[in-house]
Design a protein around this motif. Structure first.
Motif, PDB file in Angstrom:
ATOM      1  N   THR A 387      34.493 -40.765  -8.253  1.00  0.00           N
ATOM      2  CA  THR A 387      35.239 -40.515  -9.192  1.00  0.00           C
ATOM      3  C   THR A 387      34.972 -38.955 -10.035  1.00  0.00           C
ATOM      4  O   THR A 387      33.821 -38.682 -10.239  1.00  0.00           O
ATOM      5  CB  THR A 387      35.542 -41.201 -10.681  1.00  0.00           C
ATOM      6  N   LEU A 388      35.925 -38.218 -10.137  1.00  0.00           N
ATOM      7  CA  LEU A 388      35.695 -36.786 -10.447  1.00  0.00           C
ATOM      8  C   LEU A 388      36.846 -36.245 -11.289  1.00  0.00           C
ATOM      9  O   LEU A 388      37.840 -36.651 -11.183  1.00  0.00           O
ATOM     10  CB  LEU A 388      35.290 -35.982  -9.420  1.00  0.00           C
ATOM     11  N   LEU A 389      36.420 -35.316 -12.364  1.00  0.00           N
ATOM     12  CA  LEU A 389      37.357 -34.433 -12.780  1.00  0.00           C
ATOM     13  C   LEU A 389      37.651 -33.173 -12.129  1.00  0.00           C
ATOM     14  O   LEU A 389      36.364 -32.268 -12.004  1.00  0.00           O
ATOM     15  CB  LEU A 389      36.984 -34.314 -14.351  1.00  0.00           C
ATOM     16  N   ARG A 390      38.715 -32.818 -11.662  1.00  0.00           N
ATOM     17  CA  ARG A 390      38.988 -31.619 -10.966  1.00  0.00           C
ATOM     18  C   ARG A 390      39.590 -30.552 -11.803  1.00  0.00           C
ATOM     19  O   ARG A 390      40.530 -30.753 -12.611  1.00  0.00           O
ATOM     20  CB  ARG A 390      39.938 -31.872  -9.868  1.00  0.00           C
ATOM     21  N   CYS A 391      38.858 -29.315 -11.926  1.00  0.00           N
ATOM     22  CA  CYS A 391      39.329 -28.155 -12.702  1.00  0.00           C
ATOM     23  C   CYS A 391      39.695 -27.105 -11.634  1.00  0.00           C
ATOM     24  O   CYS A 391      38.947 -26.551 -10.655  1.00  0.00           O
ATOM     25  CB  CYS A 391      37.945 -27.704 -13.428  1.00  0.00           C
ATOM     26  N   SER A 392      40.964 -26.748 -12.034  1.00  0.00           N
ATOM     27  CA  SER A 392      41.608 -25.805 -11.209  1.00  0.00           C
ATOM     28  C   SER A 392      41.765 -24.562 -11.993  1.00  0.00           C
ATOM     29  O   SER A 392      42.719 -24.310 -12.895  1.00  0.00           O
ATOM     30  CB  SER A 392      42.917 -26.246 -10.394  1.00  0.00           C
ATOM     31  N   LEU A 393      40.788 -23.338 -11.628  1.00  0.00           N
ATOM     32  CA  LEU A 393      41.105 -22.184 -12.545  1.00  0.00           C
ATOM     33  C   LEU A 393      42.224 -21.188 -12.223  1.00  0.00           C
ATOM     34  O   LEU A 393      42.955 -21.305 -10.930  1.00  0.00           O
ATOM     35  CB  LEU A 393      39.594 -21.407 -12.393  1.00  0.00           C
ATOM     36  N   CYS A 394      42.645 -20.476 -13.027  1.00  0.00           N
ATOM     37  CA  CYS A 394      43.854 -19.610 -12.895  1.00  0.00           C
ATOM     38  C   CYS A 394      43.428 -18.065 -13.151  1.00  0.00           C
ATOM     39  O   CYS A 394      42.621 -18.041 -13.984  1.00  0.00           O
ATOM     40  CB  CYS A 394      45.016 -19.963 -13.652  1.00  0.00           C
ATOM     41  N   ALA A 395      43.925 -17.195 -12.460  1.00  0.00           N
ATOM     42  CA  ALA A 395      43.773 -15.761 -12.652  1.00  0.00           C
ATOM     43  C   ALA A 395      44.191 -15.447 -13.937  1.00  0.00           C
ATOM     44  O   ALA A 395      43.804 -14.254 -14.300  1.00  0.00           O
ATOM     45  CB  ALA A 395      44.488 -14.966 -11.752  1.00  0.00           C
ATOM     46  N   GLU A 396      45.011 -16.137 -14.752  1.00  0.00           N
ATOM     47  CA  GLU A 396      45.730 -15.805 -15.956  1.00  0.00           C
ATOM     48  C   GLU A 396      44.525 -16.394 -17.178  1.00  0.00           C
ATOM     49  O   GLU A 396      45.013 -15.976 -18.246  1.00  0.00           O
ATOM     50  CB  GLU A 396      46.896 -16.298 -16.206  1.00  0.00           C
ATOM     51  N   HIS A 397      43.700 -17.294 -16.921  1.00  0.00           N
ATOM     52  CA  HIS A 397      42.671 -17.852 -17.861  1.00  0.00           C
ATOM     53  C   HIS A 397      41.807 -16.570 -18.403  1.00  0.00           C
ATOM     54  O   HIS A 397      41.338 -15.773 -17.606  1.00  0.00           O
ATOM     55  CB  HIS A 397      41.763 -18.776 -17.310  1.00  0.00           C
ATOM     56  N   THR A 398      41.998 -16.420 -19.642  1.00  0.00           N
ATOM     57  CA  THR A 398      40.955 -15.272 -20.351  1.00  0.00           C
ATOM     58  C   THR A 398      39.643 -15.778 -20.345  1.00  0.00           C
ATOM     59  O   THR A 398      39.294 -16.942 -20.129  1.00  0.00           O
ATOM     60  CB  THR A 398      41.601 -14.959 -21.785  1.00  0.00           C
ATOM     61  N   GLN A 399      38.792 -14.638 -20.603  1.00  0.00           N
ATOM     62  CA  GLN A 399      37.211 -14.985 -20.994  1.00  0.00           C
ATOM     63  C   GLN A 399      37.363 -15.903 -22.259  1.00  0.00           C
ATOM     64  O   GLN A 399      36.353 -16.852 -22.232  1.00  0.00           O
ATOM     65  CB  GLN A 399      36.467 -13.733 -21.040  1.00  0.00           C
ATOM     66  N   GLU A 400      38.019 -15.683 -23.009  1.00  0.00           N
ATOM     67  CA  GLU A 400      37.972 -16.486 -24.418  1.00  0.00           C
ATOM     68  C   GLU A 400      38.358 -17.963 -23.934  1.00  0.00           C
ATOM     69  O   GLU A 400      37.625 -18.842 -24.623  1.00  0.00           O
ATOM     70  CB  GLU A 400      38.772 -16.160 -25.367  1.00  0.00           C
ATOM     71  N   GLN A 401      39.305 -18.245 -23.100  1.00  0.00           N
ATOM     72  CA  GLN A 401      39.728 -19.393 -22.834  1.00  0.00           C
ATOM     73  C   GLN A 401      38.353 -20.189 -22.162  1.00  0.00           C
ATOM     74  O   GLN A 401      38.259 -21.342 -22.133  1.00  0.00           O
ATOM     75  CB  GLN A 401      41.132 -19.506 -21.918  1.00  0.00           C
ATOM     76  N   VAL A 402      37.944 -19.429 -21.085  1.00  0.00           N
ATOM     77  CA  VAL A 402      36.863 -20.034 -20.557  1.00  0.00           C
ATOM     78  C   VAL A 402      35.548 -20.277 -21.521  1.00  0.00           C
ATOM     79  O   VAL A 402      35.180 -21.517 -21.304  1.00  0.00           O
ATOM     80  CB  VAL A 402      36.220 -19.190 -19.307  1.00  0.00           C
TER      81      VAL A 402
END
Length: 419
Positions: A387-402
């Protein structure tokens, strides 16, 4: 706005079949019971989350509050691109809402030809064929080119659409251990030399986000007389110098016979495709049943896809930013003490492994309360019964959001007892 998670729909009790009757749903009883127990524990249903309003490629209103989206495949953030949206609106006005027909009948408009031309330009290939979904692309291409009497050698962790394409075509299926070059070679050598052989690989595997050793595998396949199909669904757009995927990145794109992909990830809409340099490829339009017997995509959809694909050709800055996001999130989660699916970041997918489904669901709920949406993935979709949590990043995520995402993972992880 409230931060409370809305109460999930409670499934009705399962009635017992009448005496002497066969209940075709009996085989699903263990899953129904597992889901009921999960919901009775007071958790929201991770597989029934509704986005009330989408604000951007990386934010939406979920359960009445603004939420960061880390569980979509919108890798390059093209869903709200002004040029993409404008192209869709124009096509909707010029061609109407749909074609009401198959591509081989009345379902080919100028925009369908244009999106196939965009794909040929993007990949530098002679042929491109567009399907109504990525699932249908694999289903159609695999079942048509490899049939009864042929052999398909494929990675055991292949996507469901690949397995279903194999089943539909009735080829002999020979799976091998995930990313194991030696195991793949052994299986190829056992196949009769005169038989038709197809090796199917994926550039990036969707659950753990790990990359296939394509350079070595394609070489082995060719040495054993096999054709090669690579599914680049999760790598198109951002892996490789021009975003053509892992095959381009490791220098074997000219040795691959077929590349299958989708519009529902980096391209930001819906649809599937296959590109190829095979001189006889165009006959597929007449013999591929999932292509021939399906209504074609609406003109507005293919117009947005064509515009997006052409913009992805010149998206080097976006690719660099997405890689920076991936490296930063991967390192941050490791530092917090989470167990991840890969030792190093290999793609835009970062898998956070959970001890079991119950604590995975609790972690998913805790993150949603913090204002973060990720995917909860469970067996049999996941490899090795994990079982896992899958994180899919986006080129629109800001540094602050990360940074915010890492803080949310820390709070939720400690609250649930994962870290």
């Amino acid at each position: 706005m409230t931060e409370a998670i809305s109460q999930p729909h409670r499934p009705d009790p399962v009635p017992a079949p009448l005496k002497g009757e066969r209940d075709l749903f009996t085989k699903f009883d263990p899953l129904i019971q597992q889901r009921r127990e999960l919901l009775e524990s007071g958790l929201a249903d991770p597989f029934a989350m509704v986005m009330e309003k989408v604000l951007s490629p990386v934010t939406a209103i979920c359960n009445g509050r603004e939420t960061i989206l880390l569980g979509t495949y919108n890798y390059m953030g093209m869903t709200f691109d002004p040029d993409v949206i404008a192209a869709g609106k124009t096509a909707l006005e010029d061609f109407g809402s749909g074609t009401t027909g198959s591509r081989v009948l009345n379902g080919t408009y100028a925009v369908h030809r244009d999106v196939e031309e965009a794909l040929r330009e993007f990949y530098g290939m002679d042929h491109a064929m567009v399907f109504s979904t990525g699932y249908q692309a694999n289903l159609g291409i695999i079942s048509t080119i490899a049939g009864k009497g042929d052999y398909i050698v494929l990675d055991i962790d292949s996507h469901a659409s690949i397995w279903d394409g194999c089943a539909l075509g009735q080829a002999e299926v020979v799976p091998f251990k995930h990313n194991d070059i030696e195991a793949m070679e052994k299986r190829l050598k056992r196949i009769p030399a005169e038989a038709g052989k197809l090796v199917i690989l994926e550039g990036v595997y969707s659950m753990l986000g790990d990359v296939a050793p394509l350079q070595e595998m394609v070489k082995v396949a060719k040495a054993n007389g096999a054709m090669v199909l690579v599914d680049e669904a999760h790598s198109m757009g951002f892996i490789g110098p021009n975003g053509r995927g892992v095959a381009e990145d490791v220098g074997v794109i000219d040795d691959v016979d077929f590349i299958v992909g989708t519009f529902s990830k980096s391209v930001g809409t819906v649809g599937g495709f296959c590109v190829s340099n095979h001189p006889k490829f165009d006959i597929m339009r007449l013999v591929c049943r999932p292509y021939v017997f399906t209504a074609s995509l609406p003109p507005s959809v293919v117009a947005t896809a064509a515009t997006s694909i052409r913009k992805l050709m010149h998206a080097a800055d976006k690719r660099a930013h997405l890689w920076a996001n991936s490296r930063r999130l991967h390192a941050g989660l490791q530092e917090l003490g989470f167990q991840l699916g890969t030792k190093t970041p290999q793609s835009a997918i970062i898998a956070v492994l959970m001890p079991d489904l119950e604590r995975g669901a609790a972690m998913w709920n805790a993150l949603l309360r913090e204002g973060l949406y990720v995917n909860l993935a469970r067996p049999p979709a996941t490899p090795a019964n994990v079982t896992l949590l899958r994180c899919s990043l986006c080129a629109e995520h800001t540094q602050e959001q990360v940074s915010d995402i890492l803080e949310m993972f820390e709070k939720a992880g400690k609250a649930v007892g994962i870290i």
